[in-house]
Enzyme design. Structure first.
Site, PDB file in Angstrom:
ATOM      1  N   LEU A  39      30.784  50.834  10.502  1.00 29.93           N
ATOM      2  CA  LEU A  39      30.910  52.345  10.693  1.00 29.93           C
ATOM      3  C   LEU A  39      31.675  52.977   9.543  1.00 29.93           C
ATOM      4  O   LEU A  39      32.353  52.489   9.146  1.00 29.93           O
ATOM      5  CB  LEU A  39      31.777  52.392  11.912  1.00 29.93           C
ATOM      6  N   LEU A  40      31.139  54.066   9.171  1.00 30.28           N
ATOM      7  CA  LEU A  40      31.722  55.088   8.203  1.00 30.28           C
ATOM      8  C   LEU A  40      32.266  56.193   8.999  1.00 30.28           C
ATOM      9  O   LEU A  40      31.445  56.802   9.807  1.00 30.28           O
ATOM     10  CB  LEU A  40      30.900  55.550   7.217  1.00 30.28           C
ATOM     11  N   ASN A  41      33.425  56.837   8.664  1.00 26.16           N
ATOM     12  CA  ASN A  41      33.669  58.079   9.355  1.00 26.16           C
ATOM     13  C   ASN A  41      34.419  59.169   8.193  1.00 26.16           C
ATOM     14  O   ASN A  41      33.840  59.092   7.133  1.00 26.16           O
ATOM     15  CB  ASN A  41      34.199  58.147  10.605  1.00 26.16           C
ATOM     16  N   ASP A  42      35.352  59.695   8.316  1.00 23.08           N
ATOM     17  CA  ASP A  42      36.051  60.758   7.584  1.00 23.08           C
ATOM     18  C   ASP A  42      36.228  60.250   6.121  1.00 23.08           C
ATOM     19  O   ASP A  42      36.556  59.168   5.594  1.00 23.08           O
ATOM     20  CB  ASP A  42      37.528  60.912   7.907  1.00 23.08           C
ATOM     21  N   GLN A  58      36.992  56.208   5.740  1.00 23.54           N
ATOM     22  CA  GLN A  58      37.152  55.599   6.816  1.00 23.54           C
ATOM     23  C   GLN A  58      36.048  54.625   6.973  1.00 23.54           C
ATOM     24  O   GLN A  58      34.984  54.730   6.929  1.00 23.54           O
ATOM     25  CB  GLN A  58      37.431  56.536   7.860  1.00 23.54           C
ATOM     26  N   TYR A 101      44.211  54.916   8.567  1.00 25.49           N
ATOM     27  CA  TYR A 101      43.588  56.248   8.956  1.00 25.49           C
ATOM     28  C   TYR A 101      43.586  57.444   7.779  1.00 25.49           C
ATOM     29  O   TYR A 101      44.126  57.205   6.631  1.00 25.49           O
ATOM     30  CB  TYR A 101      44.524  56.859  10.091  1.00 25.49           C
ATOM     31  N   SER A 102      43.038  58.353   7.961  1.00 25.16           N
ATOM     32  CA  SER A 102      42.616  59.323   7.029  1.00 25.16           C
ATOM     33  C   SER A 102      43.781  59.823   6.108  1.00 25.16           C
ATOM     34  O   SER A 102      44.745  59.957   6.500  1.00 25.16           O
ATOM     35  CB  SER A 102      41.934  60.456   7.652  1.00 25.16           C
ATOM     36  N   ASP A 161      46.434  62.313   8.903  1.00 21.98           N
ATOM     37  CA  ASP A 161      45.463  62.944   7.977  1.00 21.98           C
ATOM     38  C   ASP A 161      46.334  63.940   7.059  1.00 21.98           C
ATOM     39  O   ASP A 161      45.892  65.187   6.989  1.00 21.98           O
ATOM     40  CB  ASP A 161      44.344  63.938   8.692  1.00 21.98           C
TER      41      ASP A 161
END
Length: 485
Positions: A39-42, A58, A101-102, A161
């Site tokens: 999974l990829l996110n931010d 992420q 985290y981001s 973030d």
């Protein structure tokens, strides 16, 4: 072997183990940034450093769900050809054991200073949060310095973030936050040396001002000048839908105003969504050496059926948007594709002048799985105009209602769902389709719609239809299948 080495080895083994399955997915994109597995996110730490663009992100390599995230890393000199670099950060230390985290990155003294949130949870799921620093001399290997910002009074542990920038002889950091009263907020910090940070207070939200009761959490803040204004981008959570607005589970948008670095205050206007489609969240920007403010965003939304995407069968999930340049026009932020996207084009444009009169038409020359299409000189007498891509997504303009609508066949239950906004007059469209994604730029970026969709793999048609008369010009290019090295 250190914990960091163990995590890296396990991630690379996962990449190799599922490589063939991932690459066989018919919905794998041709020219967008995707995870090699998992999974990829931010987008994180987006920066131009020594002439090269870097997008950290992420990444959960071990499953297509969320968990203890890594920072993956792509680099490029031209926004077209990308290299998947070594893993930048692993959740190997006590202050980040449940996820790196981001965060963001800034260049200082010829080095990258990367800031990110270290996520920690105990056995009962209680959360701790630390804003951490890691430094790199060459963008690949990072020396972790650990926490540099601890949780101030007045906030819950939903505090994350960090975005850092330099202004007026000092460094500033904004952090997405939730107050103890469960109000979304942006917290502001100041530093003279990038390591010692002083809390300045709530920049916006937190039960006061225009955003006093604007949801229960603000994520991914990003404050920067654009034209004559200062723009604060952030992603609020907990906003009630209102007419055509705020239809996604969570939003991504901005407020425009003036930031006073001396007092740490920010006077601003109302919140505006950045994208009107189904899949756009956690945008992050950087300023490059051409003076452009460039944005990447995650092409998804948290908690919005992401475990129902069909790509999960092929061991991967999610993608980034195209990179976009931001411009301020009449006080409103516009997004346009970077000029480098023209380098994706294969061969000359196919140009067709079209006149439709109460009819549906499929143009044999205008079809494909990965293409760019411009519609210009659009003239309509009345009624509506639409274009349908494959059998999965439809874009409609109603001149009577002055409304544009993006409809898609839901990948959850097959039912048609929609997103809309008001546009007084439709003059032009620029559309990027990439197997299972669409990005529509309306009237040179006046509005944008971004979405994932999953057409039948054997359907690559583009269909046009009008209720009355419409005249327009189409230019269409096939786009490269870029191998992510």
């Amino acid at each position: 072997m250190s914990r960091d080495e163990q995590l890296r080895r396990a991630a690379y083994e996962e990449m190799e183990k599922h490589k063939d399955v991932v690459e066989k997915d018919p919905y794998r994109l041709h020219y967008h940034l995707m995870p090699p597995v998992g999974l990829l996110n931010d987008p994180n730490g987006f920066i131009q450093f020594k002439g090269t663009y870097h997008v950290y992100y992420q990444w959960m390599p071990f499953k297509t769900g969320h968990g203890a995230k890594f920072w993956g890393h792509y680099s490029s000199n031209d926004f077209v050809n990308w290299t998947h670099e070594e893993i930048a950060l692993t959740p190997s230390e006590w202050y980040e054991k449940n996820g790196c985290y981001s965060g963001s990155a800034i260049e200082h003294d010829g080095k990258i200073y990367a800031y990110y949130t270290g996520n920690v949870k105990d056995e009962e799921g209680n959360r701790e949060t630390y804003q951490c620093l890691a430094i790199s001399e060459e963008s690949l290997h990072f020396d972790k310095r650990g926490p540099v910002v601890h949780l101030p009074d007045g906030f819950t542990a939903h505090f994350r973030d960090p975005k850092v920038w330099e202004q007026d002889g000092a460094f500033f950091m904004v952090v997405g936050a939730q107050t103890r009263e469960l109000k979304g907020a942006v917290a502001l910090f100041r530093s003279d040396d990038l390591e010692n940070w002083d809390y300045q207070g709530v920049l916006t939200g937190g039960g006061e001002g225009r955003l006093a009761d604007f949801g229960y959490m603000f994520e991914c803040p990003d404050l920067f000048p654009l034209g004559e204004r200062d723009i604060l981008i952030f992603s609020p959570q907990g906003i009630e839908a209102s007419g055509m607005k705020y239809q996604n589970v969570y939003q991504a948008g901005y407020v425009a105003g003036q930031f006073d670095s001396a007092t740490g205050t920010f006077e601003h206007g109302e919140f505006e969504e950045l994208d009107r489609g189904f899949d756009f969240y956690a945008p992050q920007t950087t300023l490059d050496d051409k003076g452009r403010r460039i944005l990447f965003a995650w092409m998804s939304v948290p908690d919005q059926n992401d475990q129902d995407h069909p790509t999960i069968e092929h061991k991967w999930l999610h993608t980034m948007t195209l990179p976009r340049e931001l411009k301020l026009v009449d006080g409103k932020v516009r997004q346009v594709p970077l000029e480098e996207m023209e380098d994706l084009r294969v061969g000359p444009a196919i140009q067709v002048n079209v006149e439709l009169n109460r009819e549906t038409r499929v143009l044999n020359a205008v079809k494909g799985k990965a293409f760019e299409m411009e519609i210009t000189d659009l003239s309509m007498t009345e009624g509506w105009f639409d274009l349908t891509v494959g059998d999965g997504i439809r874009f409609v303009y109603s001149s009577g209602e002055q409304t544009v609508t993006l409809e898609r066949k839901s990948y959850v239950n097959g039912v048609v769902e929609k997103r809309q906004c008001s546009v007084k007059q439709l003059n032009s469209l620029r559309v990027f389709v990439d197997t299972s994604s669409i990005e529509v730029f309306v009237n040179e970026g006046e509005e944008t719609f971004t979405a994932r969709f999953y057409p039948s793999p054997n359907n690559d048609t583009v269909r046009f239809e009008t209720s009355h008369q419409a005249v327009f010009t189409i230019r269409k290019w096939d786009l490269k299948h870029v191998n992510l090295k």
